[in-house]
Design an enzyme around this catalytic site. Structure first.
Site, short mmCIF file in Angstrom:
data_model
loop_
_atom_site.label_atom_id
_atom_site.label_comp_id
_atom_site.label_asym_id
_atom_site.label_seq_id
_atom_site.Cartn_x
_atom_site.Cartn_y
_atom_site.Cartn_z
N SER A 22 0.82 -1.21 0.00
CA SER A 22 0.00 0.00 0.00
C SER A 22 0.86 1.26 0.00
O SER A 22 1.98 1.26 0.52
CB SER A 22 -0.88 0.03 1.26
OG SER A 22 -2.00 -0.78 1.12
N GLN A 99 -0.30 6.10 -7.08
CA GLN A 99 -1.57 6.57 -6.54
C GLN A 99 -1.59 8.09 -6.63
O GLN A 99 -0.82 8.78 -5.96
CB GLN A 99 -1.73 6.13 -5.08
CG GLN A 99 -3.09 6.48 -4.49
CD GLN A 99 -3.13 6.22 -2.99
OE1 GLN A 99 -2.47 6.91 -2.22
NE2 GLN A 99 -3.92 5.23 -2.58
N TYR A 189 -8.99 12.99 2.29
CA TYR A 189 -8.36 13.85 1.32
C TYR A 189 -9.41 14.40 0.36
O TYR A 189 -10.61 14.24 0.59
CB TYR A 189 -7.25 13.09 0.60
CG TYR A 189 -6.11 12.66 1.51
CD1 TYR A 189 -5.90 13.26 2.75
CD2 TYR A 189 -5.23 11.65 1.13
CE1 TYR A 189 -4.87 12.87 3.58
CE2 TYR A 189 -4.19 11.25 1.97
CZ TYR A 189 -4.01 11.86 3.19
OH TYR A 189 -2.99 11.48 4.02
N ARG A 237 -9.09 4.04 -4.85
CA ARG A 237 -9.31 3.78 -3.43
C ARG A 237 -10.37 4.77 -2.95
O ARG A 237 -10.18 5.98 -3.02
CB ARG A 237 -8.02 3.94 -2.63
CG ARG A 237 -8.25 3.87 -1.11
CD ARG A 237 -6.95 3.83 -0.34
NE ARG A 237 -6.36 2.51 -0.41
CZ ARG A 237 -5.23 2.15 0.21
NH1 ARG A 237 -4.56 3.06 0.93
NH2 ARG A 237 -4.76 0.93 0.11
N GLY A 332 0.11 -2.37 4.30
CA GLY A 332 0.88 -1.16 4.56
C GLY A 332 1.91 -1.38 5.64
O GLY A 332 3.10 -1.58 5.37
N ARG A 333 1.48 -1.38 6.90
CA ARG A 333 2.41 -1.56 8.00
C ARG A 333 3.14 -2.90 7.95
O ARG A 333 4.34 -2.95 8.27
CB ARG A 333 1.67 -1.38 9.33
CG ARG A 333 1.29 0.08 9.59
CD ARG A 333 0.32 0.23 10.75
NE ARG A 333 -0.03 1.64 10.95
CZ ARG A 333 -0.98 2.27 10.27
NH1 ARG A 333 -1.66 1.64 9.33
NH2 ARG A 333 -1.23 3.55 10.51
#
Length: 392
Positions: A22, A99, A189, A237, A332-333
């Site tokens: 991600s 992205q 966002y 997304r 992601g993490r």
């Protein structure tokens, strides 16, 4: 039956597996440009076996960044750094995705791990600060909390200019070697704020009804679709739920994604809206909490579905691919914690050739190592987890 390590083809692009890194904001750019940090960091994830690798959200305008140290692709001078990144990802067998987005009213931010002139990490800098700016949004409504400075409401002409910025950024992305493009309409966002009644209180054709609140998404998608190569996937997304009764509702997201498929969307990657800190029944600590929504969406639309959030237990990620709940797992993490997460997951799940995911020279040493096997340096085996956690 597909599994976590089966190939996935969308349009003219084939991923070697269903594991996606991600986008994760790193605050390491100067003038929006990518550099040695990004090449090493992203190349390492491709070398570690991820099928699709994204840098952070890449801004389409300077004020679309989260901070002045975030990356962008609004200028031709930024292409070279991106090209170095895509070359590294491809060299190690991954597909390079970009992205595109605009941070909207969450911009002008202090990097999370810093303090600037007394403003703590994650807070917003005032518009007159040397590293700050006036944020733009669908309505002149600040996010709130430590993001409470005045916000500029976009005019119709400014919205049209943003569409041109999206299209220009997409063309630069092609020149930079990206083969997968995701539009970022989540996480509070700009796209997410247009979609949410909490942030969008316009009275023109961009506000009010669901159709109007989704207009920005569709028109921006159209602008990119017109220039993005047909053989490359165009995905999105979406902030599909604000977890607030006055915000984005998941049923609205299902309807809007159906409209987006009619405008050329190839895959939907769903996340939360994050348009408010007032989230009810916050699920952030739950394993795979977006999966139930993903499954509902997959039954409603005729395109592949992906999601993220707490999918880092290999058995869980593999099972939801096998069950057809999602088509791609975004990590992601876990990707930050372990750049070789796919190799570790393959060993945990008992695949015959887990080291085929790494470059051939590394593979030889790992397959032919001598000595004490547990000392090879991979994380502990899955059987150290409780059966309940593994099956959750």
């Amino acid at each position: 039956m597909p599994n976590l390590f089966s190939p996935f083809t969308l349009k003219g692009v084939t991923l070697r597996n269903r594991i996606v890194m991600s986008p994760m904001t790193m605050y390491q750019s100067t003038d929006g440009k990518m550099n040695d940090f990004h090449v090493s960091y992203l190349g390492a994830r491709a070398a570690g076996g991820f099928g699709l690798v994204f840098p952070e959200q890449v801004a389409i305008t300077p004020d679309g960044r989260t901070s002045t140290t975030c990356s962008g692709i609004w200028d031709d001078d930024q292409i070279e750094g991106h090209k170095r990144v895509t070359d590294a990802i491809k060299m190690f067998g991954g597909v390079a995705g970009i992205q595109l987005g605009h941070t909207g009213r969450k911009g002008s931010e202090v990097p999370k791990y810093k303090t600037i002139d007394g403003y703590p990490g994650g807070s917003q800098l005032p518009p007159d600060h040397a590293q700050g700016w006036t944020c733009r949004a669908p309505s002149a409504i600040p996010y709130g909390g430590d993001h409470s400075f005045p916000v500029h409401e976009l005019t119709r002409d400014e919205i049209k200019d943003l569409y041109r910025s999206y299209a220009d950024a997409a063309l630069r992305a092609v020149d930079a070697g990206y083969e997968w493009l995701e539009m970022h309409y989540a996480h509070g966002y700009l796209g997410a704020s247009f979609f949410s009644p909490l942030a969008n209180q316009r009275t023109d054709e961009y506000g009010g009804s669901l159709e109007n609140r989704a207009r920005f998404h569709l028109e921006a998608l159209d602008a990119v679709r017109a220039v993005w190569p047909e053989e490359f996937p165009l995905t999105m997304r979406l902030g599909s739920d604000d977890l607030n009764p006055d915000g984005t509702q998941f049923e609205d997201a299902i309807t809007a994604i159906g409209w987006m498929t009619e405008h050329g969307l190839d895959l939907a990657d769903i996340s939360l809206g994050f348009n408010t800190d007032d989230m009810r029944n916050n699920p952030m600590g739950d394993q795979g909490f977006m999966l139930s929504r993903a499954e509902r969406l997959k039954n409603a639309v005729d395109i592949p579905i992906a999601t993220s959030w707490n999918l880092g237990v290999p058995a869980k990620a593999d099972q939801v691919i096998k069950d057809g709940v999602i088509d791609l797992a975004f990590l992601g993490r876990p990707a930050l914690a372990n750049p070789h997460w796919p190799v570790w997951a393959a060993r945990e799940l008992g695949y015959d050739n887990p080291f085929e995911l790494v470059p051939d020279d590394w593979r030889w040493w790992l397959e032919n190592f001598r000595g004490h096997e547990p000392s090879i340096g991979l994380p502990p085996a899955a059987d150290t987890l409780s059966q309940e956690e593994s099956a959750a």
